[in-house]
Enzyme design. Sequence first.
Site, PDB file in Angstrom:
ATOM      1  N   GLU A  34       0.803  -1.232   0.000  1.00  0.00           N
ATOM      2  CA  GLU A  34       0.000   0.000   0.000  1.00  0.00           C
ATOM      3  C   GLU A  34       0.831   1.275   0.000  1.00  0.00           C
ATOM      4  OE1 GLU A  34      -3.220   0.099   2.787  1.00  0.00           O
ATOM      5  OE2 GLU A  34      -4.218  -1.608   1.839  1.00  0.00           O
ATOM      6  N   GLU A  36      -5.234  -8.428   0.252  1.00  0.00           N
ATOM      7  CA  GLU A  36      -5.988  -8.134   1.476  1.00  0.00           C
ATOM      8  C   GLU A  36      -7.438  -7.853   1.122  1.00  0.00           C
ATOM      9  OE1 GLU A  36      -4.619  -4.926   4.021  1.00  0.00           O
ATOM     10  OE2 GLU A  36      -2.541  -5.578   3.852  1.00  0.00           O
TER      11      GLU A  36
HETATM   12  C1  FCB Z   1      -4.689  -1.933   5.081  1.00  0.00           C
HETATM   13  C2  FCB Z   1      -3.315  -2.243   5.632  1.00  0.00           C
HETATM   14  C3  FCB Z   1      -3.305  -3.287   6.701  1.00  0.00           C
HETATM   15  C4  FCB Z   1      -4.498  -3.198   7.608  1.00  0.00           C
HETATM   16  C5  FCB Z   1      -5.778  -3.117   6.818  1.00  0.00           C
HETATM   17  C6  FCB Z   1      -7.028  -3.060   7.656  1.00  0.00           C
HETATM   18  O1  FCB Z   1      -4.719  -0.625   4.645  1.00  0.00           O
HETATM   19  O2  FCB Z   1      -2.459  -2.670   4.603  1.00  0.00           O
HETATM   20  O3  FCB Z   1      -2.081  -3.146   7.373  1.00  0.00           O
HETATM   21  O4  FCB Z   1      -4.352  -2.165   8.496  1.00  0.00           O
HETATM   22  O5  FCB Z   1      -5.744  -2.004   5.984  1.00  0.00           O
END
Ligand code: FCB
Length: 454
Positions: free
Chosen positions: A173, A355
């Site tokens: 990210e 994610e």
């Molecule tokens: C993302 C992050 C991760 C976590 C999730 C909820 O932005 O990469 O570390 O905090 O959100």
Amino acid sequence: MTSPSPSASALGFPADFLWGASTSAFQVEGAAAEDGRGPSIWDTFCRLKGRVDNGDTGDVACDHYHRYGEDVALMKGLGVDAYRFSIAWPRLLPRGRGPVNPLGLDSYDRLIDRLLEAGIEPWACLYHWDLPQALQDQGGWANRDSAGWFADYAVLCAKRYGDRVKCWATFNEFSVFTLFGYALGWGAPSVADRGEHLKVIHDVNLAHGAGVDVLRDLVPSASIGAVHSYQPCRPEDDSPENVEGAALFNELWNLAFPDAQILGHYPPRIARAIEPYVQAGDMARIARPMDWFGLNHYAPLFAKADPSMVWGCGFGSPPADMPRTDIGWPLQPEAFREALLDLTARYRLPIYVTENGYGTKTLEAPDERGVVMDTARIDYLRACIAQMAEARRDGADVRGYFVWSLLDNFEWGAGYGTRFGIVHVDFATQTRTPKESARWYAALIGGALGRSGA
Ligand code: FCB
């Protein structure tokens, strides 16, 4: 009992679709001052008064540093194919560069070996927001030398772990840690300055390119990606200033990094502003061939013009009638399908969802039978996975999915009060209890935990 999950194959996912779980070093490891680890920018940030809810820190977190064996066993029960974790730069190089910490290096050997023994593929990410503080003291990502520091760290990781780790991500990210850290001032290192932010965007892109080259050179048959946050960005309303504000926010959040890294140029609204930082040959250094696109997706993003922000744009509100989680994140699973299709059209790379998950600040705790009934999380994951199946049918080349997160963990500025885990962690005792969502996920992907009938 929650309603049973269909199997992944019934939803149309092929047998070689990769199912996994994600964490990151700072959020789960703890052992912050143990075995020679140096401080990171988040250790510093946590100690600034009032910046993290409840004054929480990463000192102990989920104690994954010591309990990795139990956590790997949990993953084996879930039936995941892969575990995506990050390597803590300050554990390997306590001062960011220079002397190597052998105990830190050993710790990831132990984790990787245990994963391989369990038949779980290690997916290593080199950077998940935990820059060594010693490098921050030399300007951090706003110092153009940072690309070289990162490349040296990548060499260390590739040489040590490349015999066993084939799947690598350079960064997690990019847009979130740079925006929060350098434009909004809401996360480490807590700067809010447009010029610094621009410089950092470019330097981090250079670091990514240098990291890809290192991995390509040193790890035979490496599969190399980068992990981007992509949340379809919508204006809060259709006023011209908010439409334009959202277009700019979209570039900062969704496009500044993948456009540079994959298309070889910055998106139009920030291209002119970033020019002073771009030197001859830079874009070729940044745009290195990639094997996959890592997508972190949670919810659509609503944006607006906001003169109080350094970019003149910022977060807007979702429509009042859109359902939201209790942490305020919009619930619109169709945005996930949209993201997958947008990215397929724009970048034409295989996608791994690195994610996706559901966070809540409602107290989730095992009841007297030891059950954590997290129905809302199951509903959202189920809806997202159905959207992913549809996106695949519509042509998105999605090859894998990692749930965020294996464990409840340190959720940055929200501390331990916001929980994303499919496994509950009692932070007083470090007891792990699989939630119903973990059983649901295991049933979906064929893990033994999903068959235990509890
Ligand atoms: C993302 C992050 C991760 C976590 C999730 C909820 O932005 O990469 O570390 O905090 O959100």
